[in-house]
Write a protein that holds these residues in place. Sequence first.
Motif, short mmCIF file in Angstrom:
data_model
loop_
_atom_site.label_atom_id
_atom_site.label_comp_id
_atom_site.label_asym_id
_atom_site.label_seq_id
_atom_site.Cartn_x
_atom_site.Cartn_y
_atom_site.Cartn_z
N GLU A 279 0.84 -1.19 0.00
CA GLU A 279 0.00 0.00 0.00
C GLU A 279 0.88 1.25 0.00
O GLU A 279 1.91 1.31 0.67
N ARG A 280 0.45 2.24 -0.76
CA ARG A 280 1.16 3.51 -0.76
C ARG A 280 0.88 4.24 0.55
O ARG A 280 -0.14 4.04 1.19
N ALA A 281 1.81 5.12 0.90
CA ALA A 281 1.58 5.97 2.06
C ALA A 281 0.38 6.86 1.79
O ALA A 281 0.10 7.24 0.65
N ALA A 282 -0.36 7.19 2.83
CA ALA A 282 -1.54 8.04 2.68
C ALA A 282 -1.14 9.40 2.12
O ALA A 282 -0.05 9.91 2.41
N PRO A 283 -2.00 10.01 1.28
CA PRO A 283 -1.68 11.32 0.71
C PRO A 283 -1.32 12.32 1.81
O PRO A 283 -1.95 12.39 2.86
N GLY A 284 -0.29 13.09 1.55
CA GLY A 284 0.12 14.13 2.48
C GLY A 284 1.02 13.67 3.61
O GLY A 284 1.43 14.49 4.43
N THR A 285 1.35 12.38 3.67
CA THR A 285 2.16 11.88 4.80
C THR A 285 3.64 11.73 4.45
O THR A 285 4.44 11.46 5.33
N VAL A 286 4.00 11.87 3.17
CA VAL A 286 5.40 11.78 2.74
C VAL A 286 5.76 13.07 2.02
O VAL A 286 5.06 13.50 1.11
N SER A 287 6.84 13.70 2.42
CA SER A 287 7.37 14.86 1.71
C SER A 287 8.46 14.37 0.77
O SER A 287 9.54 13.97 1.21
N LEU A 288 8.18 14.37 -0.53
CA LEU A 288 9.21 13.97 -1.49
C LEU A 288 10.41 14.90 -1.41
O LEU A 288 11.54 14.46 -1.61
N TRP A 289 10.15 16.16 -1.14
CA TRP A 289 11.27 17.11 -1.06
C TRP A 289 12.21 16.75 0.09
O TRP A 289 13.43 16.77 -0.07
N ASP A 290 11.66 16.38 1.23
CA ASP A 290 12.50 15.98 2.36
C ASP A 290 13.25 14.68 2.05
O ASP A 290 14.43 14.52 2.38
N GLU A 291 12.54 13.71 1.42
CA GLU A 291 13.20 12.46 1.03
C GLU A 291 14.33 12.74 0.04
O GLU A 291 15.39 12.13 0.10
N TYR A 292 14.06 13.64 -0.88
CA TYR A 292 15.07 14.00 -1.87
C TYR A 292 16.28 14.64 -1.21
O TYR A 292 17.43 14.34 -1.57
N GLN A 293 16.05 15.53 -0.26
CA GLN A 293 17.17 16.17 0.42
C GLN A 293 18.04 15.14 1.13
O GLN A 293 19.29 15.24 1.10
N ALA A 294 17.43 14.15 1.75
CA ALA A 294 18.20 13.09 2.42
C ALA A 294 18.99 12.27 1.40
O ALA A 294 20.15 11.93 1.63
N TRP A 295 18.33 11.94 0.29
CA TRP A 295 19.02 11.17 -0.76
C TRP A 295 20.18 11.96 -1.33
O TRP A 295 21.28 11.43 -1.54
N LYS A 296 19.97 13.24 -1.59
CA LYS A 296 21.00 14.08 -2.19
C LYS A 296 22.23 14.17 -1.28
O LYS A 296 23.38 14.11 -1.74
N LYS A 297 21.98 14.27 0.02
CA LYS A 297 23.10 14.35 0.98
C LYS A 297 23.90 13.07 0.99
O LYS A 297 25.14 13.08 1.13
N ALA A 298 23.20 11.94 0.80
CA ALA A 298 23.87 10.64 0.84
C ALA A 298 24.51 10.25 -0.49
O ALA A 298 25.33 9.33 -0.53
#
Length: 410
Positions: A279-298
Amino acid sequence: MKFGIFYEMQLPRPWAVDDERQLYQNALDQVELVDRLGYNYAWEVEHHFLEEYSHSPQPEVFLAAASQRTKNIRLGHGIIQLTTNHPARVAEKVACLDLVSNGRVEFGMGEASSMTELGPFDRNLDEKRAVWEDAVRCIMPMFTHEGWEYDGPYFKFPLRNVLPKPVQKPHPPLWVACSQLETIEMAGRRGIGALGFQFLSAEMAHAWVHAYYNSFVKRQEKLADYQSNCNIAMVSYFMCAETDEEARRRAEGVTFFQFSLAYYSGAGGRQRTPGRAVERAAPGTVSLWDEYQAWKKANPEAVEKALRGGLIGTPETIRNKLRKIEQSKVDSIILLNQAGRNTHEHICESLELFAREVMPEFHGREPEHQEWKRRVLAREIELEEIDTAAYRERQGVGKGVAIDRLVAAQ
């Protein structure tokens, strides 16, 4: 070559109250600008429910507004989803847009690529190509017949006259989205223009352009009675600035675009895994921008690599890249720089600099390209049949580590 611009309407979180309105107004200003600068196309996508990645569910509304602020630029559906729209509604939308734009519509068609979009419309990934083909067969006669009925495997349509009819006769030029490389050959075989993402190498571009033209010329099998459109358009990440370093700094949204694209396409793959109902996360519960920032740092090396690709750099850097692409005989380049948090100011400056310093050279050789195409279509030039097996993978920055992290976040 010809040139266009491309919009997904990206809007990373966090969202302020006025952000979506400003996003659309900025994009309209940009289309008005490129019309004055002599660009050939403006393309707008259709997507549903893809938070942050694309806030563009009704491209014909945006394109209709753009038509009233422009005079010459072609306005492209890039694309309408034939899997999530009724064929009659598609024909009506395209015809109405052609009327208000005085015959400037390009009709791009696609399937959608994830269950996030397909699921609410009772479609699944396994059937989407068949639905697309059935829709094409149903739609095309609606543009020309005063009475049409259809009984196909996915669509049933009683005898009706679908109104209005488009300005362009028999219909606007046809295109199909080619998110998978194999679809490029299919587009040629169906006699339809190919809308694809950038190739990784000159060799890859050469092979797939040959596959398209050979299928178009030698193995064409139309789905219905429509006018063929022989064209390959390549979407490329883009930012033009006075130095390569400044262009890469201004183009950071490119890596967010790739990351969020991988997020949604990866979700589609997970949902169709046999025996695993993810199941996908419920709408509004994941910030792609925050996930992206973490990925970019790593993954700083992957970010740097992404920003060295595409058409990102000075006018001279981009000119040299385009000269290599030009040799493959791609018909047009669609420039994508509305991505992530790329700013309106930088997008406009980039488009102006490119139009002033780069575009005239390639526009100037367009008659030469059209003569080459005429000779290919007339079988005066026989293109080599190239095995594309070695050119069937196109990796993006969001693959691998990014998808693994996001799976865990679901």
